[in-house]
Design a protein around this motif. Structure first.
Motif, PDB file in Angstrom:
ATOM      1  N   TYR A 159      -2.796   8.881  -0.657  1.00 33.06           N
ATOM      2  CA  TYR A 159      -2.108   9.292  -1.491  1.00 33.06           C
ATOM      3  C   TYR A 159      -0.437   9.272  -1.120  1.00 33.06           C
ATOM      4  O   TYR A 159       0.238   9.040  -2.008  1.00 33.06           O
ATOM      5  CB  TYR A 159      -2.654  10.971  -1.803  1.00 33.06           C
ATOM      6  CG  TYR A 159      -3.488  11.127  -2.562  1.00 33.06           C
ATOM      7  CD1 TYR A 159      -3.766  10.637  -4.000  1.00 33.06           C
ATOM      8  CD2 TYR A 159      -4.453  12.015  -2.144  1.00 33.06           C
ATOM      9  CE1 TYR A 159      -4.718  10.753  -4.805  1.00 33.06           C
ATOM     10  CE2 TYR A 159      -5.625  12.537  -3.020  1.00 33.06           C
ATOM     11  CZ  TYR A 159      -5.745  11.900  -4.283  1.00 33.06           C
ATOM     12  OH  TYR A 159      -6.576  12.093  -4.970  1.00 33.06           O
ATOM     13  N   THR A 160      -0.127   9.334  -0.076  1.00 38.37           N
ATOM     14  CA  THR A 160       1.244   9.111   0.370  1.00 38.37           C
ATOM     15  C   THR A 160       1.702   7.860   0.179  1.00 38.37           C
ATOM     16  O   THR A 160       2.735   7.536  -0.259  1.00 38.37           O
ATOM     17  CB  THR A 160       1.240   9.501   1.994  1.00 38.37           C
ATOM     18  OG1 THR A 160       0.799  10.811   2.262  1.00 38.37           O
ATOM     19  CG2 THR A 160       2.610   9.332   2.410  1.00 38.37           C
ATOM     20  N   SER A 161       0.615   6.784   0.458  1.00 34.16           N
ATOM     21  CA  SER A 161       1.127   5.294   0.446  1.00 34.16           C
ATOM     22  C   SER A 161       1.387   5.102  -1.083  1.00 34.16           C
ATOM     23  O   SER A 161       2.296   4.315  -1.618  1.00 34.16           O
ATOM     24  CB  SER A 161      -0.100   4.739   0.930  1.00 34.16           C
ATOM     25  OG  SER A 161       0.200   3.087   0.728  1.00 34.16           O
ATOM     26  N   MET A 162       0.541   5.608  -2.081  1.00 34.72           N
ATOM     27  CA  MET A 162       0.450   5.545  -3.366  1.00 34.72           C
ATOM     28  C   MET A 162       1.898   6.160  -3.932  1.00 34.72           C
ATOM     29  O   MET A 162       2.493   5.418  -4.946  1.00 34.72           O
ATOM     30  CB  MET A 162      -0.791   6.242  -4.465  1.00 34.72           C
ATOM     31  CG  MET A 162      -1.969   5.722  -3.825  1.00 34.72           C
ATOM     32  SD  MET A 162      -2.970   6.725  -4.717  1.00 34.72           S
ATOM     33  CE  MET A 162      -4.841   6.025  -3.824  1.00 34.72           C
ATOM     34  N   LEU A 163       2.249   7.165  -3.559  1.00 34.83           N
ATOM     35  CA  LEU A 163       3.444   7.801  -4.061  1.00 34.83           C
ATOM     36  C   LEU A 163       4.474   7.056  -3.563  1.00 34.83           C
ATOM     37  O   LEU A 163       5.430   6.953  -4.341  1.00 34.83           O
ATOM     38  CB  LEU A 163       3.673   9.528  -3.455  1.00 34.83           C
ATOM     39  CG  LEU A 163       2.462  10.236  -4.110  1.00 34.83           C
ATOM     40  CD1 LEU A 163       2.409  11.679  -3.216  1.00 34.83           C
ATOM     41  CD2 LEU A 163       2.693  10.608  -5.262  1.00 34.83           C
TER      42      LEU A 163
END
Length: 217
Positions: A205-209
């Protein structure tokens, strides 16, 4: 953070019977905090078991019937979810007599709570009521109690469920997401364009954000 900072719109299609939905949300919440993302979450309705009778069904029996899982596989999966939950601050208390419930009334109550800006608070309370306290979320009196416990008007909550005033709107919202090819939950849609399914983990999720932030800049 300046007022010009783009706000990420996040639709989360979910059901309060879904353990991976609360897991996925908690993972996403950690990623949002870590990245300092400005966001707005909109919880959207989905019924995993729209034909579930009012009396519900034993969880183990339901999983075996719906997914063909053995008792051992089901127990292993619950143990895994409990371990992940502990890391995220979710107190899963699975038991042999835990039941799945019909959630159409719960979705109607959430729709009502949204009008007062309390949908997210009620959603979290319903997750806790089911997974930690094992309360019957198909019982309108239980649902009204939960609403009251977070400071909403119990009498109004009960009236909403008794007269089913939001039934058509909720059915329409559920159908909208089905028409968007959402067949399982959690389904997270960023800015109504980027669909992510399943609980992805904090790192993903961090990478996506970060990628979404670069796209918005």
């Amino acid at each position: 953070m300046s007022s010009s900072t783009p706000v990420l719109q996040i639709d989360i299609v979910s059901d309060v019977m879904c353990p991976w939905c609360v897991i996925g949300y908690k993972q996403l919440a950690q990623a949002l905090q870590a990245t300092g993302t400005a966001y707005e979450i909109n919880w959207q309705p989905f019924e995993l078991n729209p034909q579930m009778p009012a009396e519900g069904q034993n969880l183990r029996e339901h999983i075996k019937e719906k997914y063909g899982s053995t008792d051992a596989e089901s127990a292993e999966n619950r143990a895994r979810m409990t371990e992940i939950g502990n890391e995220l601050g979710i107190d899963f208390r699975f038991s042999e007599d835990m039941r799945m419930h019909n959630t159409f009334n719960a979705h109607q109550l959430l729709h009502w709570a949204e009008q007062g800006g309390r949908k997210h608070d009620l959603k979290m309370a319903l997750f806790t009521a089911h997974f930690t306290d094992r309360r019957n979320l198909s019982d309108i009196n239980v649902l009204a109690d939960i609403a009251a416990e977070i400071g909403l008007d119990r009498a109004q909550a009960l009236a909403v469920l008794q007269d089913q005033r939001y039934a058509d709107e909720v059915r329409g919202n559920e159908q909208f997401w089905v028409q968007q090819q959402i067949t399982g939950v959690p389904a997270v849609i960023f800015n109504r364009r980027h669909l992510v399914t399943g609980a992805q983990g904090v790192a993903n999720y961090t990478s996506m954000l970060k990628q979404l932030s670069e796209m918005q800049d």
